[in-house]
Design a protein around this motif. Structure first.
Motif, PDB file in Angstrom:
ATOM      1  N   PRO A   9       0.846  -1.200   0.000  1.00 16.91           N
ATOM      2  CA  PRO A   9       0.000   0.000   0.000  1.00 16.91           C
ATOM      3  C   PRO A   9       0.876   1.244   0.000  1.00 16.91           C
ATOM      4  N   GLY A  10       0.536   2.172  -0.879  1.00 15.57           N
ATOM      5  CA  GLY A  10       1.286   3.428  -0.923  1.00 15.57           C
ATOM      6  C   GLY A  10       2.500   3.382  -1.816  1.00 15.57           C
ATOM      7  N   SER A  11       2.951   2.171  -2.214  1.00 16.41           N
ATOM      8  CA  SER A  11       4.122   2.166  -3.086  1.00 16.41           C
ATOM      9  C   SER A  11       3.885   1.425  -4.401  1.00 16.41           C
ATOM     10  N   ASP A  12       2.820   0.655  -4.480  1.00 19.83           N
ATOM     11  CA  ASP A  12       2.528  -0.043  -5.737  1.00 19.83           C
ATOM     12  C   ASP A  12       1.084   0.215  -6.148  1.00 19.83           C
ATOM     13  N   PHE A  13       0.903   0.383  -7.438  1.00 14.78           N
ATOM     14  CA  PHE A  13      -0.454   0.466  -7.993  1.00 14.78           C
ATOM     15  C   PHE A  13      -0.537  -0.623  -9.053  1.00 14.78           C
ATOM     16  N   LEU A  15       5.989   2.837  -7.174  1.00 12.42           N
ATOM     17  CA  LEU A  15       6.338   4.221  -6.850  1.00 12.42           C
ATOM     18  C   LEU A  15       7.650   4.272  -6.085  1.00 12.42           C
ATOM     19  N   PHE A  16       8.534   5.172  -6.483  1.00 10.22           N
ATOM     20  CA  PHE A  16       9.822   5.335  -5.823  1.00 10.22           C
ATOM     21  C   PHE A  16       9.633   6.240  -4.595  1.00 10.22           C
ATOM     22  N   PRO A  17      10.570   6.135  -3.633  1.00 14.49           N
ATOM     23  CA  PRO A  17      10.426   6.943  -2.408  1.00 14.49           C
ATOM     24  C   PRO A  17      10.403   8.454  -2.669  1.00 14.49           C
ATOM     25  N   ASP A  18      10.942   8.907  -3.814  1.00 18.92           N
ATOM     26  CA  ASP A  18      10.924  10.359  -4.068  1.00 18.92           C
ATOM     27  C   ASP A  18       9.505  10.882  -4.302  1.00 18.92           C
ATOM     28  N   GLY A  73       0.031  11.743  -8.994  1.00 20.62           N
ATOM     29  CA  GLY A  73       1.034  12.806  -8.856  1.00 20.62           C
ATOM     30  C   GLY A  73       2.405  12.403  -9.352  1.00 20.62           C
ATOM     31  N   VAL A  74       2.481  11.293 -10.100  1.00 23.22           N
ATOM     32  CA  VAL A  74       3.771  10.866 -10.646  1.00 23.22           C
ATOM     33  C   VAL A  74       4.193  11.855 -11.721  1.00 23.22           C
TER      34      VAL A  74
END
Ligand SMILES: CC(C)(COP(=O)(O)OP(=O)(O)OC[C@H]1O[C@@H](n2cnc3c(N)ncnc32)[C@H](O)[C@@H]1OP(=O)(O)O)[C@@H](O)C(=O)NCCC(=O)NCCS
Length: 168
Positions: free
Chosen positions: A67-71, A89-92, A127-128
């Motif tokens: 959750p929060g890092s993969d879609f 999603l990368f930490p940035d 927001g990527v």
């Protein structure tokens, strides 16, 4: 935040699929079934592995959904998963790695294009700002598909990988 409501889509052969988010609790068995219906070539192009057995021996490692890092977007028909697209999603908070897979029986029907376009739209909503992708150089089909969508590619110095990038 809900970035994606399920959508019904029609493929080139007139059949319908539902695009929806992957459900880690309910979808693992169908995901493994989808991997079983992939050829060695398809597995190579997606995972750089030719054996489904390796993936299926530890499917959760290959199908993480943090959750929060993969879609993860899946295409479903009557309980079967036909394909997926994912954004890691990368930490940035601004960059995500994109990948897509359509199991062999359903390739060539427009599903890879639908999954890709829908994942790009979801990336914008998340927001990527920058999408990256790594592909094996012989994967001309995905290079062409992503090139049409504004990705630019360059070959790694050792020639083993093509790296693609798109600024959203
Ligand atoms: C790449 C992939 C996702 C495309 O999925 P798909 O559902 O077959 O794609 P589509 O039907 O939307 O077609 C996309 C393009 O590929 C072309 N294509 C599809 N099947 C083809 C085939 N068998 N031979 C040549 N071109 C083909 C289509 O003509 C289309 O091009 P167009 O936009 O100019 O018409 C799918 O082939 C796949 O899963 N490959 C293995 C995994 C992989 O390569 N993943 C990418 C790494 S991230």
């Amino acid at each position: 935040m809900s970035v994606f409501a399920p959508q019904r889509m029609v493929l080139r052969d007139g059949s319908e699929v539902i695009l929806r988010c992957f459900r880690p609790e309910g979808d693992m068995a169908s995901w493994c079934e989808m991997i079983r219906s992939c050829s060695r070539e398809t597995l190579w192009r997606r995972f750089e592995l030719r054996s489904a057995d390796i993936i299926l021996s530890r499917p959760r490692d290959f199908c993480k959904c943090e959750p929060g890092s993969d879609f993860i977007l899946v295409a479903e028909r009557e309980g079967k998963l036909l394909g997926e697209a994912r954004l890691c999603l990368f930490p940035d908070g601004e960059t995500a790695e994109f990948c897509v897979l359509v199991a062999d029986p359903w390739q060539g029907l427009g599903l890879g294009s639908l999954l890709t376009d829908t994942a790009l739209e979801a990336a914008r909503r998340l927001g990527v700002r920058r999408l990256v992708v790594e592909v094996v150089p012989e994967n001309v089909r995905i290079v062409r598909l992503l090139g049409k969508r504004g990705f630019s590619f360059r070959r790694d110095p050792d020639g083993r990988i093509f790296r693609g990038e798109k600024i959203l």
